[in-house]
Design a protein around this motif. Sequence first.
Motif, PDB file in Angstrom:
ATOM      1  N   GLY A  35     -11.578  -3.118  34.797  1.00 55.39           N
ATOM      2  CA  GLY A  35     -12.133  -2.339  35.908  1.00 55.39           C
ATOM      3  C   GLY A  35     -12.603  -0.959  35.508  1.00 55.39           C
ATOM      4  N   ASP A  36     -12.182  -0.490  34.340  1.00 56.62           N
ATOM      5  CA  ASP A  36     -12.489   0.871  33.888  1.00 56.62           C
ATOM      6  C   ASP A  36     -12.744   0.844  32.385  1.00 56.62           C
ATOM      7  OD1 ASP A  36     -12.663   3.566  33.279  1.00 56.62           O
ATOM      8  OD2 ASP A  36     -10.575   4.013  33.797  1.00 56.62           O
ATOM      9  N   LYS A  37     -14.010   0.742  31.998  1.00 53.41           N
ATOM     10  CA  LYS A  37     -14.367   0.590  30.577  1.00 53.41           C
ATOM     11  C   LYS A  37     -14.153   1.858  29.754  1.00 53.41           C
ATOM     12  CE  LYS A  37     -15.793  -3.681  30.927  1.00 53.41           C
ATOM     13  NZ  LYS A  37     -15.238  -4.215  32.132  1.00 53.41           N
ATOM     14  N   SER A  38     -13.679   2.939  30.402  1.00 57.33           N
ATOM     15  CA  SER A  38     -13.397   4.154  29.641  1.00 57.33           C
ATOM     16  C   SER A  38     -12.065   4.064  28.892  1.00 57.33           C
ATOM     17  CB  SER A  38     -13.400   5.377  30.558  1.00 57.33           C
ATOM     18  OG  SER A  38     -12.297   5.327  31.455  1.00 57.33           O
ATOM     19  N   VAL A  39     -11.256   3.039  29.209  1.00 55.05           N
ATOM     20  CA  VAL A  39      -9.988   2.838  28.511  1.00 55.05           C
ATOM     21  C   VAL A  39     -10.305   2.383  27.079  1.00 55.05           C
ATOM     22  CG1 VAL A  39      -7.860   1.487  28.436  1.00 55.05           C
ATOM     23  CG2 VAL A  39      -8.793   2.220  30.635  1.00 55.05           C
ATOM     24  N   PRO A  40      -9.783   3.065  26.061  1.00 55.96           N
ATOM     25  CA  PRO A  40     -10.077   2.687  24.671  1.00 55.96           C
ATOM     26  C   PRO A  40      -9.514   1.303  24.317  1.00 55.96           C
ATOM     27  CG  PRO A  40      -9.121   4.891  24.781  1.00 55.96           C
ATOM     28  CD  PRO A  40      -8.976   4.282  26.141  1.00 55.96           C
ATOM     29  N   LEU A  41     -10.318   0.523  23.607  1.00 54.74           N
ATOM     30  CA  LEU A  41      -9.898  -0.817  23.182  1.00 54.74           C
ATOM     31  C   LEU A  41      -8.643  -0.773  22.319  1.00 54.74           C
ATOM     32  CD1 LEU A  41     -13.347  -2.402  22.247  1.00 54.74           C
ATOM     33  CD2 LEU A  41     -12.017  -2.777  24.328  1.00 54.74           C
ATOM     34  N   VAL A  42      -8.475   0.282  21.533  1.00 54.04           N
ATOM     35  CA  VAL A  42      -7.331   0.366  20.627  1.00 54.04           C
ATOM     36  C   VAL A  42      -6.000   0.439  21.365  1.00 54.04           C
ATOM     37  CG1 VAL A  42      -8.636   1.400  18.743  1.00 54.04           C
ATOM     38  CG2 VAL A  42      -7.494   2.886  20.378  1.00 54.04           C
ATOM     39  N   GLU A  43      -6.043   0.713  22.669  1.00 56.14           N
ATOM     40  CA  GLU A  43      -4.809   0.792  23.438  1.00 56.14           C
ATOM     41  C   GLU A  43      -4.244  -0.571  23.811  1.00 56.14           C
ATOM     42  OE1 GLU A  43      -4.751   3.500  26.690  1.00 56.14           O
ATOM     43  OE2 GLU A  43      -5.528   5.162  25.494  1.00 56.14           O
ATOM     44  N   PHE A  44      -5.038  -1.638  23.686  1.00 56.96           N
ATOM     45  CA  PHE A  44      -4.524  -2.947  24.084  1.00 56.96           C
ATOM     46  C   PHE A  44      -4.931  -4.097  23.169  1.00 56.96           C
ATOM     47  CE2 PHE A  44      -8.492  -2.435  26.361  1.00 56.96           C
ATOM     48  CZ  PHE A  44      -9.096  -3.666  26.252  1.00 56.96           C
ATOM     49  N   VAL A  45      -5.968  -3.951  22.353  1.00 62.23           N
ATOM     50  CA  VAL A  45      -6.360  -5.023  21.436  1.00 62.23           C
ATOM     51  C   VAL A  45      -5.418  -4.994  20.236  1.00 62.23           C
ATOM     52  CG1 VAL A  45      -8.198  -5.910  19.936  1.00 62.23           C
ATOM     53  CG2 VAL A  45      -8.761  -5.003  22.187  1.00 62.23           C
ATOM     54  N   SER A  46      -4.830  -6.148  19.920  1.00 61.62           N
ATOM     55  CA  SER A  46      -3.831  -6.227  18.849  1.00 61.62           C
ATOM     56  C   SER A  46      -4.434  -5.890  17.494  1.00 61.62           C
ATOM     57  CB  SER A  46      -3.210  -7.623  18.822  1.00 61.62           C
ATOM     58  OG  SER A  46      -2.260  -7.720  17.802  1.00 61.62           O
ATOM     59  N   SER A  47      -5.488  -6.583  17.136  1.00 56.62           N
ATOM     60  CA  SER A  47      -6.220  -6.280  15.906  1.00 56.62           C
ATOM     61  C   SER A  47      -7.674  -6.566  16.180  1.00 56.62           C
ATOM     62  CB  SER A  47      -5.723  -7.124  14.727  1.00 56.62           C
ATOM     63  OG  SER A  47      -6.107  -8.465  14.885  1.00 56.62           O
ATOM     64  N   PHE A  48      -8.529  -5.859  15.536  1.00 55.90           N
ATOM     65  CA  PHE A  48      -9.956  -6.041  15.758  1.00 55.90           C
ATOM     66  C   PHE A  48     -10.457  -7.170  14.872  1.00 55.90           C
ATOM     67  CE2 PHE A  48      -9.165  -2.208  17.879  1.00 55.90           C
ATOM     68  CZ  PHE A  48     -10.166  -2.057  18.823  1.00 55.90           C
ATOM     69  N   GLN A  49      -9.810  -8.313  15.022  1.00 55.45           N
ATOM     70  CA  GLN A  49     -10.158  -9.505  14.271  1.00 55.45           C
ATOM     71  C   GLN A  49     -10.429 -10.619  15.272  1.00 55.45           C
ATOM     72  OE1 GLN A  49      -7.248 -10.634  11.362  1.00 55.45           O
ATOM     73  NE2 GLN A  49      -8.815 -11.620  10.115  1.00 55.45           N
ATOM     74  N   ILE A  50     -11.577 -11.240  15.126  1.00 52.25           N
ATOM     75  CA  ILE A  50     -11.988 -12.319  16.031  1.00 52.25           C
ATOM     76  C   ILE A  50     -11.711 -13.639  15.329  1.00 52.25           C
ATOM     77  CG2 ILE A  50     -13.930 -13.321  17.289  1.00 52.25           C
ATOM     78  CD1 ILE A  50     -15.188 -10.381  16.948  1.00 52.25           C
ATOM     79  N   PHE A  51     -11.052 -14.537  16.041  1.00 48.62           N
ATOM     80  CA  PHE A  51     -10.698 -15.831  15.470  1.00 48.62           C
ATOM     81  C   PHE A  51     -11.509 -16.943  16.120  1.00 48.62           C
ATOM     82  CE2 PHE A  51      -6.970 -13.167  14.943  1.00 48.62           C
ATOM     83  CZ  PHE A  51      -6.670 -13.362  13.604  1.00 48.62           C
ATOM     84  N   VAL A  52     -11.739 -18.011  15.355  1.00 49.71           N
ATOM     85  CA  VAL A  52     -12.346 -19.235  15.871  1.00 49.71           C
ATOM     86  C   VAL A  52     -11.348 -20.366  15.683  1.00 49.71           C
ATOM     87  CG1 VAL A  52     -14.743 -18.563  15.487  1.00 49.71           C
ATOM     88  CG2 VAL A  52     -13.498 -19.707  13.669  1.00 49.71           C
ATOM     89  N   THR A  53     -11.460 -21.387  16.539  1.00 54.84           N
ATOM     90  CA  THR A  53     -10.530 -22.519  16.448  1.00 54.84           C
ATOM     91  C   THR A  53     -11.248 -23.842  16.220  1.00 54.84           C
ATOM     92  OG1 THR A  53     -10.534 -22.917  18.828  1.00 54.84           O
ATOM     93  CG2 THR A  53      -8.863 -21.397  17.967  1.00 54.84           C
ATOM     94  N   HIS A  54     -12.542 -23.783  15.886  1.00 49.81           N
ATOM     95  CA  HIS A  54     -13.315 -24.982  15.549  1.00 49.81           C
ATOM     96  C   HIS A  54     -13.260 -26.030  16.660  1.00 49.81           C
ATOM     97  CE1 HIS A  54     -13.684 -23.108  11.660  1.00 49.81           C
ATOM     98  NE2 HIS A  54     -12.370 -23.034  11.593  1.00 49.81           N
ATOM     99  N   LYS A  55     -13.534 -25.556  17.895  1.00 52.67           N
ATOM    100  CA  LYS A  55     -13.589 -26.429  19.072  1.00 52.67           C
ATOM    101  C   LYS A  55     -12.252 -27.076  19.399  1.00 52.67           C
ATOM    102  CE  LYS A  55     -17.824 -26.434  20.634  1.00 52.67           C
ATOM    103  NZ  LYS A  55     -18.079 -25.906  21.942  1.00 52.67           N
ATOM    104  N   GLN A  56     -11.155 -26.428  19.041  1.00 54.15           N
ATOM    105  CA  GLN A  56      -9.825 -26.960  19.327  1.00 54.15           C
ATOM    106  C   GLN A  56      -9.150 -26.189  20.460  1.00 54.15           C
ATOM    107  OE1 GLN A  56      -8.575 -29.758  17.799  1.00 54.15           O
ATOM    108  NE2 GLN A  56     -10.638 -29.830  16.973  1.00 54.15           N
TER     109      GLN A  56
END
Length: 114
Positions: A35-56
């Motif tokens: 609801g408020d995009k001014s909140v920094p991502l670093v406050e809640f994103v665990s790691s800035f790593q995006i994972f894929v699961t190969h359609k699983q």
Amino acid sequence: MARGGTTQSKVHLKGQSDDFLLFIDDVDTYKKWLGDKSVPLVEFVSSFQIFVTHKQGSQGQYDTASKSSLDNEFGTTDETEVIKQILEKGTLQEVQMAERQGSRNDSNGAMGAN
């Protein structure tokens, strides 16, 4: 002594070519960010790593998303932009990890054995 017993939170996005995942540390802050995009991502994103699961779905094997898969799915290789899109369009999933009981060092053998 019990070990484990934590909650794992992740955001899952089913894309056209693959399923994408992000791990979240603070669900309440994530919901506030929606609801408020001014909140920094670093406050809640665990790691800035995006994972894929190969359609699983969200339960498959997690591999790091390649730049080409990000570009094909999101039209950009800017990981911060991709993270924002996953957070906005994805589904929050919270999984309770079970506590484990038992001996912590089985190599000690039976206590009091003669």
